[in-house]
Scaffold this motif. Sequence first.
Motif, PDB file in Angstrom:
ATOM      1  N   MET A 172      -7.461   7.621   3.731  1.00 25.42           N
ATOM      2  CA  MET A 172      -7.106   6.233   4.076  1.00 25.42           C
ATOM      3  C   MET A 172      -8.341   5.495   4.584  1.00 25.42           C
ATOM      4  SD  MET A 172      -3.286   6.686   5.584  1.00 25.42           S
ATOM      5  CE  MET A 172      -2.287   8.109   5.190  1.00 25.42           C
ATOM      6  N   SER A 193     -10.797  -3.915   3.597  1.00 29.30           N
ATOM      7  CA  SER A 193     -10.250  -3.972   4.962  1.00 29.30           C
ATOM      8  C   SER A 193     -10.144  -2.571   5.530  1.00 29.30           C
ATOM      9  CB  SER A 193      -8.843  -4.588   4.945  1.00 29.30           C
ATOM     10  OG  SER A 193      -8.889  -5.935   4.596  1.00 29.30           O
ATOM     11  N   ASN A 194     -10.615  -2.385   6.761  1.00 25.49           N
ATOM     12  CA  ASN A 194     -10.526  -1.065   7.398  1.00 25.49           C
ATOM     13  C   ASN A 194      -9.244  -0.999   8.212  1.00 25.49           C
ATOM     14  OD1 ASN A 194     -12.981   0.033   6.429  1.00 25.49           O
ATOM     15  ND2 ASN A 194     -14.055  -1.359   7.808  1.00 25.49           N
ATOM     16  N   ILE A 195      -8.133  -0.782   7.496  1.00 24.10           N
ATOM     17  CA  ILE A 195      -6.814  -0.869   8.119  1.00 24.10           C
ATOM     18  C   ILE A 195      -6.632   0.172   9.220  1.00 24.10           C
ATOM     19  CG2 ILE A 195      -4.337  -0.741   7.653  1.00 24.10           C
ATOM     20  CD1 ILE A 195      -4.845  -1.937   4.963  1.00 24.10           C
ATOM     21  N   PHE A 196      -7.179   1.353   9.017  1.00 24.91           N
ATOM     22  CA  PHE A 196      -7.042   2.405  10.023  1.00 24.91           C
ATOM     23  C   PHE A 196      -8.394   2.691  10.655  1.00 24.91           C
ATOM     24  CE2 PHE A 196      -2.701   2.965   9.243  1.00 24.91           C
ATOM     25  CZ  PHE A 196      -2.457   3.022   7.878  1.00 24.91           C
ATOM     26  N   SER A 235      -0.678   6.160  -3.915  1.00 23.79           N
ATOM     27  CA  SER A 235       0.623   6.234  -3.214  1.00 23.79           C
ATOM     28  C   SER A 235       1.763   6.211  -4.224  1.00 23.79           C
ATOM     29  CB  SER A 235       0.837   5.060  -2.259  1.00 23.79           C
ATOM     30  OG  SER A 235      -0.284   4.827  -1.472  1.00 23.79           O
ATOM     31  N   ALA A 236       1.649   5.323  -5.218  1.00 27.47           N
ATOM     32  CA  ALA A 236       2.728   5.211  -6.216  1.00 27.47           C
ATOM     33  C   ALA A 236       2.823   6.488  -7.038  1.00 27.47           C
ATOM     34  CB  ALA A 236       2.479   4.013  -7.120  1.00 27.47           C
ATOM     35  N   GLU A 238     -11.950  -7.608  -1.396  1.00 32.43           N
ATOM     36  CA  GLU A 238     -12.368  -7.528   0.015  1.00 32.43           C
ATOM     37  C   GLU A 238     -11.940  -6.176   0.570  1.00 32.43           C
ATOM     38  OE1 GLU A 238     -13.898  -9.628   2.066  1.00 32.43           O
ATOM     39  OE2 GLU A 238     -13.168  -9.319   4.093  1.00 32.43           O
ATOM     40  N   PHE A 252      -9.440  -0.090   2.513  1.00 30.38           N
ATOM     41  CA  PHE A 252      -8.575  -0.590   1.449  1.00 30.38           C
ATOM     42  C   PHE A 252      -9.282  -1.740   0.743  1.00 30.38           C
ATOM     43  CE2 PHE A 252      -5.043  -1.779  -0.972  1.00 30.38           C
ATOM     44  CZ  PHE A 252      -4.799  -3.145  -0.842  1.00 30.38           C
ATOM     45  N   PRO A 274      -3.094   1.994  -3.456  1.00 31.50           N
ATOM     46  CA  PRO A 274      -1.670   1.888  -3.799  1.00 31.50           C
ATOM     47  C   PRO A 274      -1.315   2.653  -5.080  1.00 31.50           C
ATOM     48  CG  PRO A 274      -2.580  -0.270  -3.283  1.00 31.50           C
ATOM     49  CD  PRO A 274      -3.731   0.688  -3.325  1.00 31.50           C
ATOM     50  N   CYS A 283      -8.890  -4.756  -1.595  1.00 31.18           N
ATOM     51  CA  CYS A 283      -7.827  -5.639  -2.095  1.00 31.18           C
ATOM     52  C   CYS A 283      -7.935  -5.772  -3.615  1.00 31.18           C
ATOM     53  CB  CYS A 283      -7.937  -7.009  -1.436  1.00 31.18           C
ATOM     54  SG  CYS A 283      -6.709  -8.192  -2.047  1.00 31.18           S
ATOM     55  N   PRO A 284      -6.859  -5.458  -4.341  1.00 31.88           N
ATOM     56  CA  PRO A 284      -6.935  -5.540  -5.804  1.00 31.88           C
ATOM     57  C   PRO A 284      -7.068  -6.972  -6.314  1.00 31.88           C
ATOM     58  CG  PRO A 284      -4.703  -5.004  -5.099  1.00 31.88           C
ATOM     59  CD  PRO A 284      -5.549  -5.003  -3.866  1.00 31.88           C
ATOM     60  N   HIS A 285      -6.773  -7.946  -5.418  1.00 35.21           N
ATOM     61  CA  HIS A 285      -6.846  -9.342  -5.868  1.00 35.21           C
ATOM     62  C   HIS A 285      -8.245  -9.913  -5.721  1.00 35.21           C
ATOM     63  CE1 HIS A 285      -2.432  -9.360  -6.027  1.00 35.21           C
ATOM     64  NE2 HIS A 285      -2.478  -8.713  -4.892  1.00 35.21           N
ATOM     65  N   CYS A 286      -8.910  -9.597  -4.568  1.00 35.34           N
ATOM     66  CA  CYS A 286     -10.204 -10.240  -4.325  1.00 35.34           C
ATOM     67  C   CYS A 286     -11.321  -9.248  -3.995  1.00 35.34           C
ATOM     68  CB  CYS A 286     -10.086 -11.256  -3.195  1.00 35.34           C
ATOM     69  SG  CYS A 286      -9.806 -10.489  -1.580  1.00 35.34           S
ATOM     70  N   PRO A 339      -4.799  -4.334  10.625  1.00 35.39           N
ATOM     71  CA  PRO A 339      -5.882  -3.475  11.122  1.00 35.39           C
ATOM     72  C   PRO A 339      -6.080  -3.588  12.630  1.00 35.39           C
ATOM     73  CG  PRO A 339      -6.627  -4.755   9.229  1.00 35.39           C
ATOM     74  CD  PRO A 339      -5.258  -5.259   9.568  1.00 35.39           C
ATOM     75  N   LEU A 343      -7.721   4.159   0.703  1.00 35.38           N
ATOM     76  CA  LEU A 343      -6.295   3.806   0.621  1.00 35.38           C
ATOM     77  C   LEU A 343      -6.091   3.181  -0.742  1.00 35.38           C
ATOM     78  CD1 LEU A 343      -5.134   2.031   3.894  1.00 35.38           C
ATOM     79  CD2 LEU A 343      -3.865   3.761   2.655  1.00 35.38           C
ATOM     80  N   ILE A 354       0.831  -1.208   0.000  1.00 33.97           N
ATOM     81  CA  ILE A 354       0.000   0.000   0.000  1.00 33.97           C
ATOM     82  C   ILE A 354       0.861   1.252   0.000  1.00 33.97           C
ATOM     83  CG2 ILE A 354      -1.721   1.272   1.321  1.00 33.97           C
ATOM     84  CD1 ILE A 354      -2.911  -1.348   2.132  1.00 33.97           C
TER      85      ILE A 354
END
Lengths: 322, 268
Positions: free
Chosen positions: B190, B202-205, B232-233, B200, B193, B229, B195-198, A275, B227, A248
């Motif tokens: 943020m 996620s509430n990372i923060f 960010s990139a 899903e 997030f 990537p 997931c670019p794969h599936c 998380p 969030l 990320i």
Amino acid sequence: MADVPENAPEHCPGTASEQAGKASSCQGCPNQTLCASGATKAPDPAIAQIAEKLSTVKHKILVLSGKGGVGKSTFSAHLAHALASDSTKEVALLDVDICGPSIPRIMGLEGEQVHQSGSGWSPVYVDDNLAVMSIGFLLSSPDDAVIWRGPKKNGMIKQFLRDVDWGELDYLIVDTPPGTSDEHLSIVQYLSSTHVDGAVIITTPQEVSLQDVRKEIRFCQKVKLPIIGVVENMSGFVCPKCKNTSQIFPPTTGGAEQMCADLHLPLLGKVPLDPRIARSCDEGKSFLNEVPDSPAAEVYRTIVQSIQDHCSNHGTEEQSTT
Amino acid sequence: MEHSNDGNLAQVQHVVLVLSGKGGVGKSTITTELALALRNAGKKVGILDVDLCGPSIPRMLSVGRPDVHQCDSGWVPVYTDAKKSLALMSIGFLMEDPDEAVVWRGPKKTALIGQFVSDVAWGELDVLLVDTPPGTSDEHLAVLENLKKHRVDGAVLVTTPQAVSTGDVRREITFCKKTGVRILGIIENMSGFVCPHCSECSNIFSKGGGEELAKLTGSEFLGSVPLDPLLSASIEEGKDFVQSFPNSATFSALTSISQTLLSSLQAA
């Protein structure tokens, strides 16, 4: 005299500053003549007082980063918890982030107040062997803003070091705000007659962080503060559903690993994003207790061990003053 | 150089501070993206970066370390393109060595910020965004003091969803109220997030803190930015995210926030 006396004008440069008595803002201040005479610029007696007060503190560790939001307070809190998990050790955590004091919340101490006794301010205890001090404990409401200029912040830091009844400590951990300014100069200055084991530098993998962290490392070199090592936080995220890793905060210039190789510094560890860390901090709990088997907790424990080893190998306050 | 505080800001239509009590929530990222979104909407934009210890904006806009020149009215800002649609001033341009730390105490920071506010020849701008470091201290007071003669439209506050962040931003809101700065709104960065794969989420923060903070303090909630990537990139490489990823959820969020902000500025 206080750094910023009660009767000083708004832009008081501080009584110990080179500009004391000479700045344009000094015009009309009742202390101007005294300051201009140089009397207030004599070596600050507080430095010797602090050295005396902290002579019972074996190890001092500063947690720094040039960059905000990389996890300094999170790391400081969990370092404190980890060191205090040995009940024979006395540990304290000092939060010198005057404008954004996060430590009370992260340590589950929101709403606590500081008490004064004959021997000074009593820190707030999380456990019998884990004490905390923060300006957060001096504010009466979560909305209170500390809108202070540099000299006043410096005065508070001096009080924290000189007037808190820390007692005998194995470890004093100091959590700092981001940057290389008043708070950082002051903490280094006031600790200059004591033995400081060193600094742990926190970063995240991106260049946007590293470019600020390199400045912090330069600052440490300038003030001759040893660097124990670097911790890379937010180092990749493993999706709980599909288990794939996402970067990320991408390490476009090689992350902390490359920076440490370039600057010949130890990389203490890379902590992945989880998380449950953010949730633990919000709830004032120790992530290491809540989710001890997580990959992040394992990395934390390795890092803490490295820090303990560094402290044991490099001597204590007593040894450095004999 | 003696001239009125307002001289170089006379042709700046709107001044917006980007604040947060908390570090690392994305003030510089949001400042950069708002500037790019406003430029995309045809506006002439300037960014004043007063984070003296950690100036991030030059890298985010890929302007390198050009020399800063003086003209009769003061310093010439650095332009990101030949059309001069985005102007920038940052202490990053004044440092010869990019790794050199600015180890200054408050009074010296205050003096430089005074110069940054008054002595940059901004020319005609629709919006000047002021990116700030975290906190409520010398830099913030210096910016406000030096903008006193010119109107400050207000501030946007950036937070992440967690309580540790909103806890600091509440103090920044108090700072705004005490110093008479209008709060244009709160942006939650943020915010989850995917997931670019599936796919899903996620509430990372954590989750929801920005909206709760807006309700608690009676402020407008301008929107959430996920969030991402790719963002960010983009920021890392100094690319124009707004041009590169027009189909992304992040682009929609940023565009919507910039439009709400612009309407707010034009209505006042």
